[in-house]
Design a protein around this motif. Structure first.
Motif, PDB file in Angstrom:
ATOM      1  N   ASN A 100       3.568  -0.216 -11.035  1.00 62.66           N
ATOM      2  CA  ASN A 100       4.841  -0.418 -11.745  1.00 62.66           C
ATOM      3  C   ASN A 100       5.298   0.848 -12.470  1.00 62.66           C
ATOM      4  OD1 ASN A 100       3.040  -0.360 -13.812  1.00 62.66           O
ATOM      5  ND2 ASN A 100       3.297  -2.499 -14.454  1.00 62.66           N
TER       6      ASN A 100
ATOM      7  N   CYS B  64      -3.223  -3.110   3.019  1.00 60.36           N
ATOM      8  CA  CYS B  64      -2.514  -4.313   2.589  1.00 60.36           C
ATOM      9  C   CYS B  64      -3.310  -5.528   3.058  1.00 60.36           C
ATOM     10  CB  CYS B  64      -1.110  -4.340   3.204  1.00 60.36           C
ATOM     11  SG  CYS B  64      -1.113  -4.588   5.003  1.00 60.36           S
TER      12      CYS B  64
ATOM     13  N   ILE C  75       7.937  -8.220  -5.471  1.00 59.66           N
ATOM     14  CA  ILE C  75       8.520  -6.865  -5.599  1.00 59.66           C
ATOM     15  C   ILE C  75       9.901  -6.895  -6.271  1.00 59.66           C
ATOM     16  CG2 ILE C  75       9.427  -4.865  -4.299  1.00 59.66           C
ATOM     17  CD1 ILE C  75       7.059  -5.188  -2.359  1.00 59.66           C
TER      18      ILE C  75
ATOM     19  N   ILE D 198      -1.340  -1.235 -11.767  1.00 59.85           N
ATOM     20  CA  ILE D 198      -1.278  -1.364 -10.304  1.00 59.85           C
ATOM     21  C   ILE D 198      -1.983  -2.660  -9.927  1.00 59.85           C
ATOM     22  CG2 ILE D 198      -3.258   0.261 -10.172  1.00 59.85           C
ATOM     23  CD1 ILE D 198      -2.439   0.906  -7.319  1.00 59.85           C
TER      24      ILE D 198
ATOM     25  N   ARG E  93       5.568  -2.652   7.700  1.00 58.95           N
ATOM     26  CA  ARG E  93       6.627  -2.390   6.703  1.00 58.95           C
ATOM     27  C   ARG E  93       7.960  -2.984   7.183  1.00 58.95           C
ATOM     28  NH1 ARG E  93       5.629   1.871   2.718  1.00 58.95           N
ATOM     29  NH2 ARG E  93       3.536   2.651   3.022  1.00 58.95           N
TER      30      ARG E  93
ATOM     31  N   VAL F 266       3.937  -9.503  -1.940  1.00 62.73           N
ATOM     32  CA  VAL F 266       5.149  -8.687  -1.753  1.00 62.73           C
ATOM     33  C   VAL F 266       6.404  -9.424  -2.220  1.00 62.73           C
ATOM     34  CG1 VAL F 266       4.167  -7.282   0.104  1.00 62.73           C
ATOM     35  CG2 VAL F 266       5.462  -9.360   0.688  1.00 62.73           C
TER      36      VAL F 266
ATOM     37  N   ALA G  72       8.786  -0.274  -8.413  1.00 64.97           N
ATOM     38  CA  ALA G  72       7.707  -0.705  -7.502  1.00 64.97           C
ATOM     39  C   ALA G  72       7.361   0.434  -6.560  1.00 64.97           C
ATOM     40  CB  ALA G  72       8.149  -1.929  -6.706  1.00 64.97           C
ATOM     41  N   HIS G  73       6.138   0.949  -6.709  1.00 64.82           N
ATOM     42  CA  HIS G  73       5.672   2.017  -5.830  1.00 64.82           C
ATOM     43  C   HIS G  73       4.561   1.453  -4.961  1.00 64.82           C
ATOM     44  CE1 HIS G  73       7.680   4.966  -8.485  1.00 64.82           C
ATOM     45  NE2 HIS G  73       7.310   4.133  -9.441  1.00 64.82           N
ATOM     46  N   ILE G  74       4.805   1.379  -3.659  1.00 71.42           N
ATOM     47  CA  ILE G  74       3.749   0.915  -2.752  1.00 71.42           C
ATOM     48  C   ILE G  74       2.812   2.091  -2.529  1.00 71.42           C
ATOM     49  CG2 ILE G  74       3.216   0.052  -0.440  1.00 71.42           C
ATOM     50  CD1 ILE G  74       5.847  -1.372  -0.406  1.00 71.42           C
TER      51      ILE G  74
ATOM     52  N   ALA H 214       0.307  -6.096  -1.107  1.00 72.02           N
ATOM     53  CA  ALA H 214       0.049  -4.650  -0.990  1.00 72.02           C
ATOM     54  C   ALA H 214      -0.266  -4.116  -2.382  1.00 72.02           C
ATOM     55  CB  ALA H 214       1.272  -3.945  -0.406  1.00 72.02           C
ATOM     56  N   TRP H 215      -0.865  -2.926  -2.423  1.00 71.06           N
ATOM     57  CA  TRP H 215      -1.145  -2.279  -3.718  1.00 71.06           C
ATOM     58  C   TRP H 215       0.164  -1.702  -4.236  1.00 71.06           C
ATOM     59  CZ3 TRP H 215      -5.409  -3.275  -6.208  1.00 71.06           C
ATOM     60  CH2 TRP H 215      -6.605  -3.498  -5.528  1.00 71.06           C
ATOM     61  N   ILE H 216       0.609  -2.221  -5.359  1.00 71.57           N
ATOM     62  CA  ILE H 216       1.896  -1.786  -5.905  1.00 71.57           C
ATOM     63  C   ILE H 216       1.708  -1.387  -7.371  1.00 71.57           C
ATOM     64  CG2 ILE H 216       4.251  -2.565  -6.462  1.00 71.57           C
ATOM     65  CD1 ILE H 216       4.000  -4.266  -3.860  1.00 71.57           C
TER      66      ILE H 216
END
Ligand SMILES: C=C(O[C@@H]1C=C(C(=O)O)C=C[C@H]1O)C(=O)O
Length: 250
Positions: free
Chosen positions: A181, A72, A59, A51, A234, A56, A65-67, A177-179
């Motif tokens: 994998n 953010c 992405i 993570i 968003r 962004v 990709a899970h936000i 943002a916190w993403i």
């Protein structure tokens, strides 16, 4: 169980989040690294971290990709630390250096140069820090992060890209943002979100821990950066991702 590998941005804008993460019990579940944004993105794409607080604009390069979290690095007005800097008004600019530490802002600059300023300029990908010395004459440069807060004291003209995006689209902007994998355990996400929130209750301590001469950090944390990942942000993010898929395909 293996620790969750977390990549955070090493700039001042991320310190409120890191303040919380470093004091919350979630710290026992993670391995934390700090680096500049384009490097964090690269590590998430390569699977070297699980993570990351990633730009962004990266992405589309992730297979999954899970936000996650409600936080953010965004803005609802001038962001102060993402700008095109130059010695001449933008109308006279012929060349623009693009910051190697950025993935989002360099694409944002491309979108705004084309759609808002209606300019066709020579774009150069900067390879290292030296490019900031090339910001002179009709050559401008995108600079982000703490280095941008310093560059504000150097360059005559400052074009704030967060503010310009809002003027152009009427929507707020999300830089990072916190993403993740991969799908991460729900319990971890809850704790990680709590940890992120913690620092915002202690902004005075965050500021005390990070003395900084170039910019008023209280203003930066409370007015320049907007940390809540709202529905409107968003929406802004989706519009930006649509626009850059056009930029890269033509
Ligand atoms: C507002 C900022 O947002 C940053 C800009 C990023 C980018 O351009 O790729 C990535 C992460 C954020 O930290 C900043 O760094 O000044």
């Amino acid at each position: 169980m293996r620790k969750i590998r977390v990549g955070a941005v090493s700039y001042l804008n991320t310190k409120p989040m890191l303040y919380g993460i470093k004091r919350h019990k979630v710290l026992n579940r993670i391995d934390l690294i700090e680096d500049y944004p384009s490097s964090i993105a690269k590590q998430l794409i390569k699977g070297q971290i699980d993570i990351g607080l990633i730009p962004v604009a990266a992405i589309p390069y992730l297979t999954e990709a899970h936000i996650v979290t409600d936080f953010c690095i965004g803005c609802e007005g001038p962001v102060a630390s993402v700008c095109i800097f130059s010695e001449v008004p933008i109308e006279e600019v012929k060349t623009v250096y693009l910051d190697y530490q950025s993935r989002t802002s360099v694409n944002l600059a491309k979108v705004l140069l084309r759609e808002y300023w209606k300019k066709d300029v020579v774009l150069i990908d900067a390879k290292g820090e030296e490019y900031r010395h090339e910001i002179k004459g009709t050559t401008a440069g995108v600079v982000i992060g703490d280095r941008a807060l310093q560059q504000r004291h150097v360059s005559k003209y400052i074009y704030d890209l967060g503010e310009t995006w809002i003027k152009h689209t009427g929507l707020p902007f999300v830089f990072a943002a916190w993403i993740a994998n991969k799908k991460l355990p729900e319990g971890f996400i809850v704790e990680f979100n709590e940890a992120n929130a913690l620092g915002f209750q202690h902004l005075d301590d965050v500021i005390k821990e990070n003395p900084y001469a170039f910019f008023d950090l209280e203003y930066y944390y409370k007015k320049s950066i907007s940390y809540q990942l709202t529905q409107d942000k968003r929406k802004g993010m989706r519009l930006f991702l649509e626009k850059i898929s056009l930029v890269t395909s033509c």
